[in-house]
Write a protein that holds these residues in place. Structure first.
Motif, PDB file in Angstrom:
ATOM      1  N   THR A 134       0.833  -1.195   0.000  1.00 61.02           N
ATOM      2  CA  THR A 134       0.000   0.000   0.000  1.00 61.02           C
ATOM      3  C   THR A 134       0.866   1.243   0.000  1.00 61.02           C
ATOM      4  O   THR A 134       1.813   1.355   0.790  1.00 61.02           O
ATOM      5  N   GLY A 135       0.559   2.167  -0.901  1.00 66.57           N
ATOM      6  CA  GLY A 135       1.224   3.466  -0.938  1.00 66.57           C
ATOM      7  C   GLY A 135       0.360   4.479  -0.210  1.00 66.57           C
ATOM      8  O   GLY A 135      -0.861   4.502  -0.372  1.00 66.57           O
ATOM      9  N   VAL A 136       1.000   5.300   0.614  1.00 65.12           N
ATOM     10  CA  VAL A 136       0.270   6.293   1.397  1.00 65.12           C
ATOM     11  C   VAL A 136       0.965   7.648   1.258  1.00 65.12           C
ATOM     12  O   VAL A 136       2.186   7.734   1.392  1.00 65.12           O
ATOM     13  N   ALA A 137       0.174   8.665   0.993  1.00 60.18           N
ATOM     14  CA  ALA A 137       0.658  10.050   1.032  1.00 60.18           C
ATOM     15  C   ALA A 137      -0.114  10.759   2.139  1.00 60.18           C
ATOM     16  O   ALA A 137      -1.343  10.782   2.123  1.00 60.18           O
ATOM     17  N   ASP A 138       0.599  11.264   3.120  1.00 58.78           N
ATOM     18  CA  ASP A 138      -0.008  12.037   4.204  1.00 58.78           C
ATOM     19  C   ASP A 138       0.415  13.486   4.044  1.00 58.78           C
ATOM     20  O   ASP A 138       1.596  13.781   3.862  1.00 58.78           O
ATOM     21  N   ILE A 139      -0.557  14.381   4.148  1.00 58.76           N
ATOM     22  CA  ILE A 139      -0.321  15.812   3.995  1.00 58.76           C
ATOM     23  C   ILE A 139      -0.729  16.486   5.301  1.00 58.76           C
ATOM     24  O   ILE A 139      -1.845  16.272   5.786  1.00 58.76           O
ATOM     25  N   TYR A 140       0.176  17.279   5.856  1.00 58.78           N
ATOM     26  CA  TYR A 140      -0.094  17.996   7.100  1.00 58.78           C
ATOM     27  C   TYR A 140       0.079  19.495   6.853  1.00 58.78           C
ATOM     28  O   TYR A 140       1.028  19.915   6.200  1.00 58.78           O
ATOM     29  N   ARG A 141      -0.840  20.284   7.416  1.00 62.19           N
ATOM     30  CA  ARG A 141      -0.725  21.739   7.347  1.00 62.19           C
ATOM     31  C   ARG A 141      -0.303  22.270   8.708  1.00 62.19           C
ATOM     32  O   ARG A 141      -0.854  21.878   9.732  1.00 62.19           O
ATOM     33  N   PHE A 142       0.690  23.150   8.682  1.00 63.43           N
ATOM     34  CA  PHE A 142       1.225  23.761   9.890  1.00 63.43           C
ATOM     35  C   PHE A 142       0.538  25.093  10.191  1.00 63.43           C
ATOM     36  O   PHE A 142       0.198  25.845   9.282  1.00 63.43           O
ATOM     37  N   GLU A 143       0.391  25.379  11.455  1.00 59.13           N
ATOM     38  CA  GLU A 143       0.170  26.725  11.990  1.00 59.13           C
ATOM     39  C   GLU A 143       1.203  26.861  13.079  1.00 59.13           C
ATOM     40  O   GLU A 143       1.207  26.081  14.039  1.00 59.13           O
ATOM     41  N   GLY A 144       2.101  27.803  12.923  1.00 57.57           N
ATOM     42  CA  GLY A 144       3.200  27.943  13.874  1.00 57.57           C
ATOM     43  C   GLY A 144       4.001  26.656  13.900  1.00 57.57           C
ATOM     44  O   GLY A 144       4.302  26.069  12.853  1.00 57.57           O
ATOM     45  N   SER A 145       4.323  26.182  15.094  1.00 52.89           N
ATOM     46  CA  SER A 145       5.127  24.958  15.232  1.00 52.89           C
ATOM     47  C   SER A 145       4.256  23.711  15.351  1.00 52.89           C
ATOM     48  O   SER A 145       4.733  22.660  15.744  1.00 52.89           O
ATOM     49  N   CYS A 146       2.990  23.821  14.978  1.00 48.08           N
ATOM     50  CA  CYS A 146       2.027  22.758  15.217  1.00 48.08           C
ATOM     51  C   CYS A 146       1.347  22.316  13.919  1.00 48.08           C
ATOM     52  O   CYS A 146       0.939  23.148  13.115  1.00 48.08           O
ATOM     53  N   MET A 147       1.206  21.013  13.744  1.00 46.23           N
ATOM     54  CA  MET A 147       0.423  20.501  12.623  1.00 46.23           C
ATOM     55  C   MET A 147      -1.041  20.497  13.050  1.00 46.23           C
ATOM     56  O   MET A 147      -1.385  19.942  14.095  1.00 46.23           O
ATOM     57  N   VAL A 148      -1.891  21.140  12.248  1.00 41.45           N
ATOM     58  CA  VAL A 148      -3.283  21.355  12.645  1.00 41.45           C
ATOM     59  C   VAL A 148      -4.299  20.710  11.707  1.00 41.45           C
ATOM     60  O   VAL A 148      -5.487  20.688  12.021  1.00 41.45           O
ATOM     61  N   GLU A 149      -3.836  20.208  10.565  1.00 43.20           N
ATOM     62  CA  GLU A 149      -4.770  19.655   9.582  1.00 43.20           C
ATOM     63  C   GLU A 149      -4.095  18.496   8.854  1.00 43.20           C
ATOM     64  O   GLU A 149      -2.885  18.526   8.626  1.00 43.20           O
ATOM     65  N   HIS A 150      -4.881  17.465   8.487  1.00 44.39           N
ATOM     66  CA  HIS A 150      -4.337  16.263   7.855  1.00 44.39           C
ATOM     67  C   HIS A 150      -5.241  15.755   6.732  1.00 44.39           C
ATOM     68  O   HIS A 150      -6.446  15.690   6.893  1.00 44.39           O
ATOM     69  N   TRP A 151      -4.607  15.409   5.606  1.00 41.22           N
ATOM     70  CA  TRP A 151      -5.254  14.708   4.499  1.00 41.22           C
ATOM     71  C   TRP A 151      -4.418  13.471   4.216  1.00 41.22           C
ATOM     72  O   TRP A 151      -3.221  13.451   4.472  1.00 41.22           O
ATOM     73  N   ASP A 152      -5.028  12.439   3.652  1.00 40.73           N
ATOM     74  CA  ASP A 152      -4.238  11.298   3.203  1.00 40.73           C
ATOM     75  C   ASP A 152      -4.807  10.739   1.907  1.00 40.73           C
ATOM     76  O   ASP A 152      -5.971  10.919   1.586  1.00 40.73           O
ATOM     77  N   VAL A 153      -3.920  10.105   1.166  1.00 42.20           N
ATOM     78  CA  VAL A 153      -4.269   9.385  -0.052  1.00 42.20           C
ATOM     79  C   VAL A 153      -3.678   7.998   0.115  1.00 42.20           C
ATOM     80  O   VAL A 153      -2.478   7.852   0.365  1.00 42.20           O
ATOM     81  N   ILE A 154      -4.529   6.964   0.024  1.00 40.81           N
ATOM     82  CA  ILE A 154      -4.096   5.592   0.266  1.00 40.81           C
ATOM     83  C   ILE A 154      -4.438   4.754  -0.954  1.00 40.81           C
ATOM     84  O   ILE A 154      -5.570   4.784  -1.439  1.00 40.81           O
ATOM     85  N   GLU A 155      -3.456   4.021  -1.448  1.00 41.04           N
ATOM     86  CA  GLU A 155      -3.657   3.214  -2.659  1.00 41.04           C
ATOM     87  C   GLU A 155      -3.060   1.832  -2.431  1.00 41.04           C
ATOM     88  O   GLU A 155      -1.859   1.696  -2.213  1.00 41.04           O
ATOM     89  N   GLY A 156      -3.915   0.814  -2.458  1.00 38.39           N
ATOM     90  CA  GLY A 156      -3.454  -0.567  -2.366  1.00 38.39           C
ATOM     91  C   GLY A 156      -3.118  -1.100  -3.744  1.00 38.39           C
ATOM     92  O   GLY A 156      -3.756  -0.730  -4.731  1.00 38.39           O
ATOM     93  N   LEU A 157      -2.119  -1.959  -3.830  1.00 36.24           N
ATOM     94  CA  LEU A 157      -1.727  -2.556  -5.103  1.00 36.24           C
ATOM     95  C   LEU A 157      -2.666  -3.722  -5.403  1.00 36.24           C
ATOM     96  O   LEU A 157      -2.640  -4.741  -4.701  1.00 36.24           O
ATOM     97  N   PRO A 158      -3.527  -3.586  -6.422  1.00 37.58           N
ATOM     98  CA  PRO A 158      -4.445  -4.686  -6.739  1.00 37.58           C
ATOM     99  C   PRO A 158      -3.695  -5.871  -7.341  1.00 37.58           C
ATOM    100  O   PRO A 158      -2.637  -5.697  -7.953  1.00 37.58           O
TER     101      PRO A 158
END
Length: 169
Positions: A134-158
């Protein structure tokens, strides 16, 4: 003169502890939280924070410690299967990754201008689970020194994949 020396000797440890005399350390010890949305950071500090988070969260699998130290407890979660909040992400990731080995590689991209960190990883299902690579891309958005938001894209190899190694480094 002696009174000034005494003031420096006694006040310096307090000032250093509170970041008055010197720039605060970018990465504190693992027992403390570092997350402060109101604390401005430089691009190099953001890189250091994100790289340390990736190492602690993905490779050392210290999900709880990494989230406590670097991620807002009120994390805005964009995965529809995970509730908002850092604790919800810890619980889901802990249960999912118990069945996977890895990650086998990482690619980290940091956009300091916009305040985003992205990590790409490949995980392999443990023997006997029947789970695909499985390939995973995690995206985090920073505010100051803190990560405050998260997205992910997950793809399994069929099993019938035209490209047998799409997640190769």
């Amino acid at each position: 003169m002696r009174s000034q020396f005494a003031l420096i000797v006694f006040a310096a440890p307090f000032a250093l502890f509170h970041g008055i005399l010197a720039a605060p350390s970018c990465i504190p010890d693992t027992s403390t939280t570092f997350c402060d949305p109101s604390r401005p950071i430089t691009g190099s500090q953001m890189r250091s924070i994100f790289n340390t988070f990736v190492d602690q969260f993905y490779f050392k699998r210290d999900f709880q410690g990494a989230m406590k130290k670097f991620v807002s407890s009120n994390l805005i979660q964009h995965n529809p299967q995970i509730a908002n909040g850092s604790q919800a992400q810890v619980e889901v990731v802990t249960s999912i990754l118990a069945n996977y080995d890895g990650p086998e590689f990482e690619l980290v991209i940091i956009d300091v201008e916009r305040g985003y960190g992205v990590v790409f990883n490949r995980f392999r299902g443990k023997a006997g689970t029947g789970l695909p690579i499985t390939g995973v891309a995690d995206i985090y958005r920073f505010e100051g020194s803190c990560m405050v938001e998260h997205w992910d894209v997950i793809e399994g190899l069929p099993p019938n994949s035209t490209n047998p190694m799409p997640f190769r480094k």
